[in-house]
Design a protein around this motif. Structure first.
Motif, PDB file in Angstrom:
ATOM      1  N   ASN A  98      52.141  36.274  14.212  1.00  0.00           N
ATOM      2  CA  ASN A  98      53.559  35.929  14.319  1.00  0.00           C
ATOM      3  C   ASN A  98      53.884  34.846  15.339  1.00  0.00           C
ATOM      4  OD1 ASN A  98      55.168  38.209  12.691  1.00  0.00           O
ATOM      5  ND2 ASN A  98      53.414  39.164  13.687  1.00  0.00           N
ATOM      6  N   SER A  99      52.883  34.282  15.985  1.00  0.00           N
ATOM      7  CA  SER A  99      53.169  33.364  17.095  1.00  0.00           C
ATOM      8  C   SER A  99      53.663  32.002  16.653  1.00  0.00           C
ATOM      9  CB  SER A  99      51.930  33.203  17.974  1.00  0.00           C
ATOM     10  OG  SER A  99      50.859  32.627  17.232  1.00  0.00           O
ATOM     11  N   GLY A 100      53.368  31.580  15.423  1.00  0.00           N
ATOM     12  CA  GLY A 100      53.806  30.269  14.960  1.00  0.00           C
ATOM     13  C   GLY A 100      52.865  29.166  15.416  1.00  0.00           C
ATOM     14  N   LYS A 101      53.371  27.944  15.456  1.00  0.00           N
ATOM     15  CA  LYS A 101      52.558  26.792  15.846  1.00  0.00           C
ATOM     16  C   LYS A 101      53.194  26.090  17.040  1.00  0.00           C
ATOM     17  CE  LYS A 101      50.851  25.967  11.153  1.00  0.00           C
ATOM     18  NZ  LYS A 101      50.724  24.991  10.058  1.00  0.00           N
ATOM     19  N   PRO A 102      52.371  25.731  18.046  1.00  0.00           N
ATOM     20  CA  PRO A 102      50.941  26.011  18.184  1.00  0.00           C
ATOM     21  C   PRO A 102      50.693  27.509  18.379  1.00  0.00           C
ATOM     22  CG  PRO A 102      51.798  25.133  20.223  1.00  0.00           C
ATOM     23  CD  PRO A 102      52.905  25.018  19.237  1.00  0.00           C
ATOM     24  N   PRO A 103      49.522  28.015  17.967  1.00  0.00           N
ATOM     25  CA  PRO A 103      49.258  29.452  18.090  1.00  0.00           C
ATOM     26  C   PRO A 103      49.198  29.876  19.551  1.00  0.00           C
ATOM     27  CG  PRO A 103      47.278  28.260  17.403  1.00  0.00           C
ATOM     28  CD  PRO A 103      48.404  27.291  17.334  1.00  0.00           C
ATOM     29  N   ILE A 104      49.763  31.041  19.839  1.00  0.00           N
ATOM     30  CA  ILE A 104      49.775  31.593  21.199  1.00  0.00           C
ATOM     31  C   ILE A 104      48.503  32.407  21.413  1.00  0.00           C
ATOM     32  CG2 ILE A 104      50.974  33.194  22.731  1.00  0.00           C
ATOM     33  CD1 ILE A 104      53.569  32.397  21.238  1.00  0.00           C
ATOM     34  N   ASN A 105      47.878  32.201  22.557  1.00  0.00           N
ATOM     35  CA  ASN A 105      46.636  32.901  22.880  1.00  0.00           C
ATOM     36  C   ASN A 105      46.945  34.369  23.185  1.00  0.00           C
ATOM     37  OD1 ASN A 105      44.224  33.889  23.868  1.00  0.00           O
ATOM     38  ND2 ASN A 105      43.770  32.074  25.087  1.00  0.00           N
ATOM     39  N   PRO A 106      46.502  35.309  22.352  1.00  0.00           N
ATOM     40  CA  PRO A 106      46.824  36.726  22.600  1.00  0.00           C
ATOM     41  C   PRO A 106      46.156  37.275  23.853  1.00  0.00           C
ATOM     42  CG  PRO A 106      45.289  36.510  20.765  1.00  0.00           C
ATOM     43  CD  PRO A 106      45.723  35.124  21.112  1.00  0.00           C
ATOM     44  N   LEU A 107      45.039  36.679  24.283  1.00  0.00           N
ATOM     45  CA  LEU A 107      44.356  37.149  25.483  1.00  0.00           C
ATOM     46  C   LEU A 107      45.147  36.827  26.743  1.00  0.00           C
ATOM     47  CD1 LEU A 107      40.672  36.181  24.618  1.00  0.00           C
ATOM     48  CD2 LEU A 107      41.737  38.436  24.488  1.00  0.00           C
ATOM     49  N   LEU A 108      45.993  35.807  26.674  1.00  0.00           N
ATOM     50  CA  LEU A 108      46.838  35.466  27.816  1.00  0.00           C
ATOM     51  C   LEU A 108      48.137  36.260  27.811  1.00  0.00           C
ATOM     52  CD1 LEU A 108      46.436  31.566  27.906  1.00  0.00           C
ATOM     53  CD2 LEU A 108      45.312  33.262  29.358  1.00  0.00           C
TER      54      LEU A 108
ATOM     55  N   ARG B  64      54.077  34.631  30.442  1.00  0.00           N
ATOM     56  CA  ARG B  64      52.704  34.764  29.935  1.00  0.00           C
ATOM     57  C   ARG B  64      52.462  33.849  28.739  1.00  0.00           C
ATOM     58  NH1 ARG B  64      50.847  41.115  29.948  1.00  0.00           N
ATOM     59  NH2 ARG B  64      51.440  41.645  32.095  1.00  0.00           N
ATOM     60  N   VAL B  65      53.461  33.764  27.854  1.00  0.00           N
ATOM     61  CA  VAL B  65      53.299  32.913  26.670  1.00  0.00           C
ATOM     62  C   VAL B  65      53.108  31.458  27.077  1.00  0.00           C
ATOM     63  CG1 VAL B  65      54.460  32.029  24.618  1.00  0.00           C
ATOM     64  CG2 VAL B  65      54.558  34.467  25.135  1.00  0.00           C
ATOM     65  N   LEU B  66      53.861  31.024  28.086  1.00  0.00           N
ATOM     66  CA  LEU B  66      53.798  29.622  28.503  1.00  0.00           C
ATOM     67  C   LEU B  66      52.469  29.250  29.146  1.00  0.00           C
ATOM     68  CD1 LEU B  66      57.412  29.096  29.912  1.00  0.00           C
ATOM     69  CD2 LEU B  66      56.503  28.478  27.674  1.00  0.00           C
ATOM     70  N   LEU B  67      51.609  30.237  29.407  1.00  0.00           N
ATOM     71  CA  LEU B  67      50.272  29.928  29.902  1.00  0.00           C
ATOM     72  C   LEU B  67      49.414  29.256  28.830  1.00  0.00           C
ATOM     73  CD1 LEU B  67      49.481  33.203  31.909  1.00  0.00           C
ATOM     74  CD2 LEU B  67      50.152  30.979  32.835  1.00  0.00           C
ATOM     75  N   THR B  68      49.797  29.426  27.565  1.00  0.00           N
ATOM     76  CA  THR B  68      49.092  28.754  26.466  1.00  0.00           C
ATOM     77  C   THR B  68      49.539  27.292  26.406  1.00  0.00           C
ATOM     78  OG1 THR B  68      48.991  30.812  25.187  1.00  0.00           O
ATOM     79  CG2 THR B  68      48.646  28.751  23.991  1.00  0.00           C
ATOM     80  N   PRO B  69      48.638  26.339  26.499  1.00  0.00           N
ATOM     81  CA  PRO B  69      49.033  24.921  26.500  1.00  0.00           C
ATOM     82  C   PRO B  69      49.795  24.540  25.230  1.00  0.00           C
ATOM     83  CG  PRO B  69      46.740  25.175  27.174  1.00  0.00           C
ATOM     84  CD  PRO B  69      47.184  26.512  26.676  1.00  0.00           C
ATOM     85  N   GLY B  70      50.840  23.732  25.420  1.00  0.00           N
ATOM     86  CA  GLY B  70      51.588  23.206  24.290  1.00  0.00           C
ATOM     87  C   GLY B  70      52.715  24.068  23.799  1.00  0.00           C
ATOM     88  N   VAL B  71      52.838  25.304  24.302  1.00  0.00           N
ATOM     89  CA  VAL B  71      53.880  26.212  23.841  1.00  0.00           C
ATOM     90  C   VAL B  71      55.160  25.946  24.629  1.00  0.00           C
ATOM     91  CG1 VAL B  71      54.573  28.623  23.618  1.00  0.00           C
ATOM     92  CG2 VAL B  71      52.212  27.965  23.177  1.00  0.00           C
ATOM     93  N   LYS B  72      56.287  25.900  23.927  1.00  0.00           N
ATOM     94  CA  LYS B  72      57.570  25.653  24.553  1.00  0.00           C
ATOM     95  C   LYS B  72      58.326  26.961  24.775  1.00  0.00           C
ATOM     96  CE  LYS B  72      58.109  21.036  22.535  1.00  0.00           C
ATOM     97  NZ  LYS B  72      58.980  20.158  21.716  1.00  0.00           N
TER      98      LYS B  72
END
Length: 573
Positions: free
Chosen positions: A398-408, A429-437
Motif C-alpha cells: 500500500n505504500s505507493g511510489k516510490p515504495p516505502i521501506n517496511p524495515l524502516l 519513520r516513513v521519511l527515512l526512506t529516500p525520495g518519499v514526500k
C-alpha cells in the motif's frame, strides 16, 4: 536510629551480604510475572555511589541492585528484645542502574532514542525525581550535555534551528532563568495548548554556547540549605528545547523537556523549617503527587490506545502549575506523540533507606502493568491481529511510489504496536526512506487508520480470514442495488471511460430537454482523477462535468474527503 546503627554497624554490613547471597540462590525468574513496558513511558532507577563524606562516616550501602534487575532495600530495625535485624524490600521497575553505571550508560540505553525521536518531530520528556541530595541535578546536568552534543553535532548543522528556554516553577509562581528571574505565566490558547507568556527563548548555534546558557540559568535557580543538602533545589527547573527542521517546513517541530524536579522531603526533615519553608514543602509535594497522577493516567491511556474498548481517561493537569506547563506531554488529544523517561534517583546510604523506599514507591506507582490479553487469530481485515511480517507486507502493498521501506517504518512492531504509532512518529519513520514526500507518508497513515477504524466493527464477531472474499463480494453486490444520490462516487465500465476518467461523482439529475428516445434518467457527474501525489488519492474537478445514464452508474466507490491532504481517499483501503 543513627546511633543504634553505628553501634551495630558490623552486624548490618554482614547481614546484608548474607541476604544478598541467599536471594541470588533462592530467586527464580518467572516469565509469567514479567510485564511489558508501557509503550510511551519508561520508569528507571539510578542508585548513586556513596559520597566520600558518607564513606568517611562509615556509612554502608542499604540499597543494592541484584542480578535480576531489581532494587533491594535493607532497612535496619530493632527487635522487641533489643537485638538488631533487617527488613528487606524489593522493587522491580523497567531498569535499575547501579552506582558503577555512568550518566552516559543511561543515555545510551534510554535517552538516546528520545533525542532521535525529537529530531524526527516528536516530543520527549525526561524527569529526574528523588530525595534531596540523591543526584537529580547531577543526572539532569549530565543528560543535558549529552543531549546538546547530539542535537548540535556537525552532521545536523545547517539543517535544524534550535530554540531553548529555561525556567523554574516554584509553587504557583514561574520565573525565567534566562532573563534575570523575571516572572512569567502560562495561558491556554483557543486550541487547548499551553503557551508560556513572557519567556525568553535563545537560539544557540554551538554546543559550547548552549552549555554556557544552561550554566547561567543554574546560577539563578532557587536553592536552600536542608538537613540533607546544603544546596537543595526548592523549585522545579525545566529546560525546553524546540527543534525546527529547516529542510521540511511542513514537518512538526520536535520538543524535548528536561525536568529537574525539586527534592522531596519527609516530615522528619521539616521539623525545624519556618512557616514559609513548610508551605514551600507542601507545594512541592502537592505538585509531585499531581505529576504522578498525570503520568499514570497518560500511561493507562497509552496501553489502551488502539483498542476498541478504550475508555475515557481523566488527566488532572490543572491541579498544579507544574503539570499545566507540561500539559502537552500528557494531553491525549495532542497530535504529537510524547515519550517519557522517569529516572528515580536514590541515595544508597542505609541511614536514608526510609527516603529511598518512598522514592521507589512513588516510581512504582508510575509503572502501570500491561495486561496480557488472549491473542486474536490473524485476520487480514483487522490490523491489531497482524504479526510483524503481515505489517511489512501491508506496507509494501500500500505504500505507493516510490515504495516505502517496511524495515524502516516497522522493523519490529506487530499490528497493535503499529496502530499505536501516532501520526508524527509514523511520518518521521516513513521519511527515512529516500525520495518519499510527507504527503505520501500521511496518506499511508490515513489508509492504516481507515482500515483500523473499519476493523472495530469486526472485533466483536468471530469472522475468519477465509470469509473476506465472500464478504467483499456481498458488499459489492449490495452496493450495486443502491439508489443513486448526489455525492456518491461510481467507477465506470471500460467502454464508458473517456480521457482516462474512471471515476465520477454524481451531482444531480440532468434536467435538460431530452433529444433522444430513451427514457433512462441521466445524471450530471463531475470528473474525479487520480491525485499526482501517490496512489489511492483522488482529486475532484467540479467544473468538469459529464452527463451519463443512471444504468451505467452501478459500481459504487466509497471515497471520503481528507482535510489534511485535501484529497479523496478510498474508504477502508
Amino acid at each position: 536510629m543513627d546511633t543504634y546503627f553505628f553501634e551495630n554497624r558490623d552486624f548490618f554490613a554482614n547481614r546484608i551480604q548474607e541476604l544478598e547471597i541467599l536471594s541470588k540462590s533462592a530467586r527464580k525468574v518467572d516469565s509469567s510475572d514479567e510485564s511489558e513496558e508501557v509503550p510511551d513511558t519508561a520508569v528507571c532507577v539510578r542508585i548513586r555511589p556513596l559520597t566520600e563524606e558518607e564513606i568517611g562516616w562509615d556509612h554502608i550501602q542499604g540499597v543494592l541492585r541484584d542480578q535480576f534487575g531489581a532494587a533491594n532495600i535493607y532497612e535496619p530495625r530493632r527487635k522487641v528484645n533489643g537485638k538488631p535485624d533487617l527488613n528487606r524490600t524489593s522493587f522491580t521497575l523497567d531498569h535499575v542502574y547501579g552506582p558503577e553505571q555512568s550518566t552516559k550508560d543511561i543515555y545510551d540505553d534510554r535517552a538516546q532514542e528520545l533525542v532521535q525521536f525529537v529530531g524526527g518531530g516528536g516530543m520527549s520528556m525526561l524527569l529526574a525525581y528523588g530525595q534531596t541530595g540523591s543526584g537529580k541535578t547531577f543526572t539532569v546536568s549530565g543528560m543535558e550535555k549529552l543531549v546538546v552534543d547530539k542535537l548540535m553535532e556537525e552532521n545536523m548543522s545547517g539543517k535544524r534551528d534550535i530554540h531553548m528556554c529555561i525556567f523554574e516553577v516554584a509553587g504557583s509562581n514561574m520565573y525565567d532563568l534566562l532573563n534575570e528571574r523575571n516572572p512569567i505565566s502560562v495561558l491556554e490558547d483557543p486550541f487547548g495548548a499551553m503557551q508560556l507568556v513572557g519567556v525568553l527563548e535563545k537560539n544557540p548555534t554551538t554546543s559550547d554556547e548552549f552549555l554556557r546558557i544552561i550554566d547561567t540559568a543554574k546560577e539563578l535557580r532557587s536553592t536552600e540549605s536542608t538537613a540533607k543538602n546544603e544546596q537543595s533545589s526548592r523549585s522545579h527547573a525545566i529546560c525546553r528545547i524546540r527543534v525546527v527542521n529547516k529542510e521540511s517546513p511542513n514537518s512538526p517541530e520536535g520538543t524535548f523537556l528536561l525536568v529537574d524536579l525539586a527534592g522531596s522531603e519527609a516530615s522528619a526533615d521539616t521539623q525545624h523549617h519556618s512557616r514559609e519553608r513548610m508551605a514551600e514543602t507542601r507545594e512541592i509535594n502537592k505538585s509531585l503527587t499531581t505529576l504522578k497522577d498525570c503520568i499514570r493516567a497518560r500511561a493507562l491511556w497509552s496501553i489502551g490506545r488502539g483498542e476498541a474498548s478504550q475508555k475515557h481517561v481523566h488527566i488532572p493537569f490543572r491541579t498544579s502549575k507544574l503539570t499545566q506547563v507540561l500539559k502537552s506531554a500528557f494531553d491525549v488529544n495532542n497530535t504529537q506523540t510524547c515519550k517519557t523517561l522517569v529516572i528515580a534517583c536514590i541515595n544508597p546510604s542505609i541511614l536514608d533507606v526510609v527516603h529511598s523506599k518512598n522514592t521507589l514507591r512513588y516510581a512504582e506507582m508510575l509503572k502501570v502493568p500491561v495486561p496480557k490479553a488472549k491473542p486474536r487469530p490473524y485476520d487480514e481485515r483487522i490490523p491489531t491481529t497482524w504479526e510483524n511480517k503481515h505489517v511489512q507486507a501491508w506496507i509494501t502493498k500500500n505504500s505507493g511510489k516510490p515504495p516505502i521501506n517496511p524495515l524502516l517504518l516497522a522493523p519490529r512492531e506487530n499490528g497493535l504496536q503499529f496502530c499505536r504509532l501516532q501520526e508524527d512518529e509514523f511520518v518521521g519513520r516513513v521519511l527515512l526512506t529516500p525520495g518519499v514526500k510527507p504527503e505520501q507518508a500521511k496518506l499511508l497513515y490515513y489508509k492504516l487508520w481507515a482500515l483500523h477504524i473499519d476493523s472495530r466493527a469486526l472485533m466483536n464477531g468471530p469472522a475468519a480470514p477465509n470469509e473476506t472474499k465472500a464478504t467483499d463480494a456481498a458488499l459489492k453486490k449490495t452496493r450495486k442495488t443502491k439508489a443513486i444520490k448526489p455525492g456518491m462516487f461510481f467507477r465506470l465500465n471500460e467502454q464508458d471511460i473517456k480521457d482516462g476518467v474512471e471515476i465520477l461523482m454524481a451531482m444531480g439529475v440532468d434536467t435538460a430537454p431530452k433529444d433522444r428516445e430513451s427514457d433512462e434518467v441521466r445524471w450530471i457527474c463531475s470528473v474525479v482523477r487520480p491525485a499526482p501525489v501517490t496512489n489511492g488519492a483522488y482529486e475532484l474537478f467540479v467544473a468538469k462535468q459529464r452527463a451519463i445514464d443512471s444504468k451505467r452508474l452501478n459500481d459504487e466507490v466509497k471515497l471520503e474527503y481528507d482535510i489534511h491532504t485535501r484529497y479523496y481517499l478510498i474508504k477502508g483501503s
